[in-house]
Scaffold this motif. Sequence first.
Motif, PDB file in Angstrom:
ATOM      1  N   THR B 166       1.299  -1.374  -0.055  1.00 14.47           N
ATOM      2  CA  THR B 166      -0.362  -0.042  -0.161  1.00 14.47           C
ATOM      3  C   THR B 166       1.199   1.079  -0.125  1.00 14.47           C
ATOM      4  N   VAL B 167       0.083   1.716  -0.790  1.00 17.15           N
ATOM      5  CA  VAL B 167       1.542   3.151  -1.233  1.00 17.15           C
ATOM      6  C   VAL B 167       1.239   4.650   0.044  1.00 17.15           C
ATOM      7  N   THR B 168       1.916   4.784   0.710  1.00 22.23           N
ATOM      8  CA  THR B 168       1.935   6.626   1.722  1.00 22.23           C
ATOM      9  C   THR B 168       2.037   6.787   0.948  1.00 22.23           C
ATOM     10  N   GLY B 169       0.747   7.640   0.317  1.00 21.49           N
ATOM     11  CA  GLY B 169       0.872   9.239  -0.115  1.00 21.49           C
ATOM     12  C   GLY B 169      -0.094   9.681   0.095  1.00 21.49           C
ATOM     13  N   LEU B 237      -3.362  -2.217 -10.017  1.00 17.02           N
ATOM     14  CA  LEU B 237      -3.682  -4.145 -10.456  1.00 17.02           C
ATOM     15  C   LEU B 237      -1.613  -4.758  -9.806  1.00 17.02           C
ATOM     16  N   GLY B 238      -1.199  -4.352 -10.082  1.00 24.64           N
ATOM     17  CA  GLY B 238      -0.345  -5.206 -10.028  1.00 24.64           C
ATOM     18  C   GLY B 238       0.298  -5.662 -11.253  1.00 24.64           C
ATOM     19  N   GLN B 239       1.636  -6.231 -10.594  1.00 20.12           N
ATOM     20  CA  GLN B 239       2.232  -7.169 -12.338  1.00 20.12           C
ATOM     21  C   GLN B 239       1.539  -8.424 -12.268  1.00 20.12           C
ATOM     22  N   LEU B 240       0.064  -9.179 -11.545  1.00 18.57           N
ATOM     23  CA  LEU B 240      -0.127 -10.035 -11.568  1.00 18.57           C
ATOM     24  C   LEU B 240      -1.662  -9.730 -12.356  1.00 18.57           C
ATOM     25  N   GLY B 241      -1.766  -8.824 -11.679  1.00 13.52           N
ATOM     26  CA  GLY B 241      -3.316  -8.197 -11.857  1.00 13.52           C
ATOM     27  C   GLY B 241      -3.577  -7.382 -13.510  1.00 13.52           C
ATOM     28  N   LYS B 242      -2.304  -6.865 -13.419  1.00 19.96           N
ATOM     29  CA  LYS B 242      -2.030  -6.522 -15.494  1.00 19.96           C
ATOM     30  C   LYS B 242      -1.939  -7.452 -16.405  1.00 19.96           C
ATOM     31  N   GLU B 243      -1.271  -8.831 -15.697  1.00 20.94           N
ATOM     32  CA  GLU B 243      -1.487  -9.583 -16.901  1.00 20.94           C
ATOM     33  C   GLU B 243      -2.515 -10.160 -16.867  1.00 20.94           C
ATOM     34  N   MET B 244      -3.269 -10.092 -16.259  1.00 26.50           N
ATOM     35  CA  MET B 244      -4.855 -10.664 -15.886  1.00 26.50           C
ATOM     36  C   MET B 244      -5.304  -9.633 -17.075  1.00 26.50           C
ATOM     37  N   THR B 271      12.900  -4.581  -8.284  1.00 24.56           N
ATOM     38  CA  THR B 271      13.757  -5.665  -8.732  1.00 24.56           C
ATOM     39  C   THR B 271      14.842  -5.220  -7.055  1.00 24.56           C
ATOM     40  N   ILE B 272      14.153  -3.608  -6.746  1.00 25.45           N
ATOM     41  CA  ILE B 272      15.364  -4.032  -5.692  1.00 25.45           C
ATOM     42  C   ILE B 272      14.764  -3.026  -4.554  1.00 25.45           C
ATOM     43  N   GLN B 273      12.718  -3.094  -4.956  1.00 25.86           N
ATOM     44  CA  GLN B 273      12.384  -2.935  -3.480  1.00 25.86           C
ATOM     45  C   GLN B 273      11.649  -3.445  -2.552  1.00 25.86           C
ATOM     46  N   ASP B 274      11.668  -4.583  -2.961  1.00 27.58           N
ATOM     47  CA  ASP B 274      10.468  -5.618  -2.603  1.00 27.58           C
ATOM     48  C   ASP B 274       9.892  -5.611  -2.158  1.00 27.58           C
ATOM     49  N   VAL B 275       8.293  -4.503  -2.337  1.00 28.26           N
ATOM     50  CA  VAL B 275       7.373  -5.064  -2.476  1.00 28.26           C
ATOM     51  C   VAL B 275       6.588  -5.854  -3.170  1.00 28.26           C
ATOM     52  N   HIS B 276       6.980  -6.525  -3.508  1.00 29.36           N
ATOM     53  CA  HIS B 276       6.876  -8.275  -3.826  1.00 29.36           C
ATOM     54  C   HIS B 276       5.224  -7.985  -5.594  1.00 29.36           C
ATOM     55  N   ALA B 277       3.933  -8.084  -5.656  1.00 28.32           N
ATOM     56  CA  ALA B 277       3.803  -7.617  -6.486  1.00 28.32           C
ATOM     57  C   ALA B 277       3.274  -6.088  -7.035  1.00 28.32           C
ATOM     58  N   GLY B 278       3.820  -5.148  -6.451  1.00 28.13           N
ATOM     59  CA  GLY B 278       3.407  -3.643  -7.192  1.00 28.13           C
ATOM     60  C   GLY B 278       2.480  -2.627  -6.124  1.00 28.13           C
ATOM     61  N   GLY B 279       2.414  -1.899  -6.337  1.00 33.81           N
ATOM     62  CA  GLY B 279       2.532  -1.137  -5.519  1.00 33.81           C
ATOM     63  C   GLY B 279       0.866  -0.916  -5.260  1.00 33.81           C
ATOM     64  N   SER B 280      -0.434  -0.523  -4.380  1.00 36.99           N
ATOM     65  CA  SER B 280      -1.472  -0.472  -4.644  1.00 36.99           C
ATOM     66  C   SER B 280      -1.896   0.062  -2.971  1.00 36.99           C
ATOM     67  N   GLY B 281      -3.249   0.823  -2.985  1.00 40.58           N
ATOM     68  CA  GLY B 281      -4.012   1.577  -2.030  1.00 40.58           C
ATOM     69  C   GLY B 281      -4.765   2.758  -2.622  1.00 40.58           C
TER      70      GLY B 281
END
Lengths: 118, 339
Positions: B166-169, B237-244, B271-281
């Motif tokens: 979840t993005v803090t912003g 959607l993140g990486q997985l949702g985008k592919e779907m 690749t460097i921020q370890d956010v798993h499937a991407g940002g959300s929120g």
Amino acid sequence: MDYIKAFVVGGIFCLIGQILIDKTKLTPARILVSYVMIGVILSASGIYSRIAEFAGAGASVPLTGFGNTLAKGVKEAVQKDGFIGIFTGGLTATAGGIAAAIFAGLLASVLFKAKDKS
Amino acid sequence: MEHQKRGRQSFILQHTPVITAWASVAGKKEAEGPLAHTFDIKCRDTHFGQSTWEQAEKRMQQVALKKLIEKAALSEKDIDIVFSGDLLNQCIGSSFTLRNTGVPHLGLYGACSTMAESLLMASMAIGGGFADRVVAMTSSHFASSERQYRFPLGYGGQRTPTSQWTVTGSGAALVQNRGNGPMITACTVGTVTDLGIKDANNMGCAMAPAAYATIRAHFEDLKTGPEDFSLIVTGDLGQLGKEMLLELAKRDGISLGGKLADCGTLIFDNTIQDVHAGGSGCGCSAVTLCGYLLDQISSGKLKKILFCGTGALLSPTSTQQGLPIPGVCHGVCISGGNS
């Protein structure tokens, strides 16, 4: 040698948990509860005491060890007090651990502030 | 006034509302990501000087609104309506931000689609002549969302590989009936779509069908297609949702490849921020829009985008009761301005 045994056995318990998190849809809470249940079952079937004998803290510290203590407590209380022991034994045996966990939680929350993981 | 409804669920705006100013506030992890240079305010203290995470989120919205008003050279009394919402119970992030400010407020709940939903409502208010200056605003905070939807951080739970960060912003956009800037030309109101995904750690896939439904509806209602857009950008959607989503479109013979971007994959470098499937929120699409995207449109690098805010309409109760996660997605078409 005891340290290595504890490390390997405790590590295997944790490794299984990590695989469950990564490969299944089980939530951490469900995995924890199932670990307690497995501890109870292994204790009842007499397997857990053998693991504990071999691995020491490697078997008693993970949550399965909590299940083991619950089951052992019930067994002993039933032998001593009969039927009512089913209800009193588990919590009596684990009272030390539960009280310590609550106290440690309180202490940590007073002393430290949660940070986000960024 | 002429009829502006188009098709089943879309409308055009004949007197196009203009986004005259935008502002974004971002937390520490976002400020370490690839979009860092586009945020107006970056704060290394994710508590934002407050004692709780929920107060920190409120503070972010206050700062975003203040910055927005400052950039537009206006004052609070010039704002006719603020459409805003967030992820906290009863939307306290938004209502506490605006309490005692004297600014009229309409609270929204669209989960992570709130930036698009508030922008859509703002365009309706402006396009219909009901207001002159409207703010669309939202926020999310990693730590308050973890408490709201999963567990408080103090619990120390492990994150699964499909989980998103979840993005803090907080992002805010000022929509006016005249002025210079990117214009909102058409919108599509989303439908609630549920394909039965139950995993609260895999919300990207729960929202992808809703995103596709809205994109397809936008194309059909307005007789347009991917070729008319420089970019079709989904919220989180993140990486997985985008592919779907790409897969769903491909099945219908619609090729979104090359045109599709997702704020959840833009905002962090996975690749460097370890956010798993991407940002959300809510904050994910909000800070990406109210920074990078609107900057790009404003400078002419993007001509026309379809901004699709995606939201997962779950509650902790519905998850605990084992119900699947419905998704929603609102589409807002933004094109290069007259500046």
